[in-house]
Design an enzyme around this catalytic site. Structure first.
Site, short mmCIF file in Angstrom:
data_model
loop_
_atom_site.label_atom_id
_atom_site.label_comp_id
_atom_site.label_asym_id
_atom_site.label_seq_id
_atom_site.Cartn_x
_atom_site.Cartn_y
_atom_site.Cartn_z
CG HIS A 88 -43.08 9.22 -16.67
ND1 HIS A 88 -43.84 8.82 -16.04
CD2 HIS A 88 -41.72 8.63 -15.60
CE1 HIS A 88 -44.36 8.69 -14.71
NE2 HIS A 88 -42.90 8.33 -14.56
CD GLU A 139 -46.12 8.20 -21.01
OE1 GLU A 139 -46.86 7.86 -20.32
OE2 GLU A 139 -44.56 8.30 -20.31
CB CYS A 150 -48.53 8.39 -14.89
SG CYS A 150 -46.87 9.79 -15.49
CB CYS A 197 -47.74 11.47 -19.07
SG CYS A 197 -44.99 11.18 -18.82
#
Length: 162
Positions: free
Chosen positions: A61, A63, A91, A94
Site C-alpha cells: 500500500h 502508506e 486501512c 497501514c
C-alpha cells in the site's frame, strides 16, 4: 514559542497535491489510485503509490511503501516528527504501521466507510490502549481524492461488464 511547529493549512493543501500526483501514478499503472507522501520539517522525505498488483504484494500500500522510504531517509524506524499525507483513509494494516512508527500526524483526503481505520470503522490511530496516538486531519482535498477512486472503480466495473 517560536520553536513550536506551525501547522499551515495551505501546506496541507500543497502536500495533499503531491499525494494526489502519486495516486494518479497508481491509477495509470491500473492500481487502486492511492498516493502518499511523508513530510519532515516542511520537506517531502518519501513518496509512494499503491503497487499491490505490480509487486504482487498485498502489503504494498502507498502508506507502507512511504513509511519504508521515510525510515531510510531518517535513518531510524521512529518517525515521531513526520506527517503522512495520504489520499484515502488508512486501512487497519497501514494504521497499525503508522502507530508502530509513531507518526506525529496523519492527513487524509477521502474517508473509507468500508475499511477505514482512522475513524470510519475503527480509529486505531488514537486508541488509548496503544503506545502512540497520531493527530488526524480529515478531508483535505477530499473531492479530488474521492474523484480519483470513483473514476478508477467505475472503469473497473465497465471492464468487468465487457
Amino acid at each position: 514559542m517560536a520553536s513550536e511547529p506551525i501547522i499551515d493549512l495551505e501546506s496541507d493543501h500543497y502536500f495533499m497535491g503531491e499525494a494526489l500526483r502519486q495516486a494518479a501514478k497508481a491509477g495509470a499503472a491500473e492500481e487502486v489510485p492511492v498516493g502518499a507522501v511523508i513530510v519532515r520539517d516542511g520537506r517531502i522525505i518519501a513518496r509512494a503509490f499503491n503497487q499491490v498488483e505490480l509487486l504482487k504484494d498485498a502489503t504494498a500500500h502507498a502508506e507502507m511503501l512511504a513509511i519504508t522510504q521515510a525510515e531510510g531517509a531518517v535513518g531510524d524506524w521512529r518517525l515521531t516528527d513526520c506527517t503522512l499525507y495520504v489520499t484515502k483513509e488508512p486501512c487497519p494494516m497501514c494504521a497499525g504501521a503508522i502507530v508502530h512508527v509513531r507518526l506525529a500526524r496523519v492527513v487524509f483526503g477521502a474517508s473509507d466507510s468500508k475499511g477505514g481505520a482512522a475513524g470510519s470503522i475503527i480509529n486505531l490511530l488514537q486508541m488509548p490502549t496503544l503506545n502512540h496516538r497520531s493527530e488526524i486531519t480529515v478531508g483535505v482535498r477530499e473531492e479530488e481524492c474521492r474523484g480519483l477512486l470513483r473514476a478508477f472503480f467505475q472503469a473497473q466495473r465497465a471492464k468487468a461488464g465487457n
